[in-house]
Motif scaffolding. Structure first.
Motif, PDB file in Angstrom:
ATOM      1  N   UNK A  92       0.866  -1.179   0.000  1.00 27.14           N
ATOM      2  CA  UNK A  92       0.000   0.000   0.000  1.00 27.14           C
ATOM      3  C   UNK A  92       0.897   1.222   0.000  1.00 27.14           C
ATOM      4  N   UNK A  93       0.735   2.064  -0.993  1.00 28.78           N
ATOM      5  CA  UNK A  93       1.457   3.325  -1.054  1.00 28.78           C
ATOM      6  C   UNK A  93       0.502   4.401  -0.558  1.00 28.78           C
ATOM      7  N   UNK A  94       0.841   4.999   0.570  1.00 28.03           N
ATOM      8  CA  UNK A  94       0.050   6.099   1.103  1.00 28.03           C
ATOM      9  C   UNK A  94       0.607   7.371   0.476  1.00 28.03           C
ATOM     10  N   UNK A  95      -0.196   8.013  -0.339  1.00 25.76           N
ATOM     11  CA  UNK A  95       0.239   9.193  -1.085  1.00 25.76           C
ATOM     12  C   UNK A  95      -0.264  10.444  -0.388  1.00 25.76           C
ATOM     13  N   UNK A  96       0.634  11.138   0.263  1.00 25.89           N
ATOM     14  CA  UNK A  96       0.305  12.400   0.927  1.00 25.89           C
ATOM     15  C   UNK A  96       0.379  13.474  -0.148  1.00 25.89           C
ATOM     16  N   UNK A  97      -0.766  14.089  -0.396  1.00 26.52           N
ATOM     17  CA  UNK A  97      -0.884  14.974  -1.550  1.00 26.52           C
ATOM     18  C   UNK A  97      -1.167  16.410  -1.151  1.00 26.52           C
ATOM     19  N   UNK A 128       5.198   5.329   2.224  1.00 24.33           N
ATOM     20  CA  UNK A 128       4.617   6.673   2.193  1.00 24.33           C
ATOM     21  C   UNK A 128       5.385   7.527   1.191  1.00 24.33           C
ATOM     22  N   UNK A 129       4.644   8.208   0.327  1.00 18.07           N
ATOM     23  CA  UNK A 129       5.235   9.107  -0.670  1.00 18.07           C
ATOM     24  C   UNK A 129       4.489  10.436  -0.647  1.00 18.07           C
ATOM     25  N   UNK A 130       5.095  11.442  -1.237  1.00 13.22           N
ATOM     26  CA  UNK A 130       4.425  12.726  -1.436  1.00 13.22           C
ATOM     27  C   UNK A 130       4.550  13.099  -2.914  1.00 13.22           C
ATOM     28  N   UNK A 131       3.578  13.843  -3.382  1.00 15.98           N
ATOM     29  CA  UNK A 131       3.674  14.386  -4.736  1.00 15.98           C
ATOM     30  C   UNK A 131       2.597  15.435  -4.942  1.00 15.98           C
TER      31      UNK A 131
END
Length: 162
Positions: free
Chosen positions: A30-35, A65-68
């Protein structure tokens, strides 16, 4: 199979955590994408939100966890993700989420949205409710993890002292 769970997480709440953990039982990653949503004003910076989310899942190797910034489907296409996880609390959520799912599908035909209904105890809970409860002196017990509450208190105190 990998799935992505996007959100602004300002701050992450126990309802989000519940959805992510339950989804991780069905997907390899699961990639939690903090946007960033340009329409929102945030309490926490993007990096602060990312760190708070990471701290929730440091023991779970299936959660990254990633951001974009930008369109979710562009990020998905670039990184070869096909599945979007979304939590549903109420019928009102469904209307909005169904519209988003159809838009994403239109923009990226390979995408599919999987809806996971919130546990009953979290159906009222959102990041904005957490902030509202805190600003009005209510208890955050059961709403957010302790490290998130500590960060929220520190952030609000710092903001008020300016």
């Amino acid at each position: 199979m990998k799935a992505i769970y996007p959100g602004s997480f300002d701050p992450i709440a126990n309802g989000h955590i519940d959805i992510i953990e339950r989804a991780s039982e069905f997907f390899d990653e699961i990639v939690v994408a903090v946007m960033i949503n340009p329409k929102k004003k945030y309490l926490f910076s993007l990096e602060e939100r990312r760190k708070l989310v990471e701290d929730c899942f440091h023991d779970n190797k299936k959660i990254k966890v990633v951001t974009f910034e930008g369109l979710l489907v562009d990020y998905m296409r670039e990184h070869h993700y096909r599945v979007i996880i979304r939590g549903l609390r109420t019928l009102t959520d469904y209307g909005y989420e169904a519209q988003m799912a159809l838009t994403n599908k239109n923009l990226y035909k390979e995408s599919e949205t999987f809806f996971i209904h919130s546990e009953e105890k979290y159906t009222f809970l959102s990041s904005s409710i957490v902030r509202e409860v805190y600003f009005n002196g209510g208890s955050l017990s059961g709403y957010i993890p302790h490290h998130v509450e500590k960060a929220l208190v520190e952030k609000i105190q710092a903001t008020r002292s300016k």
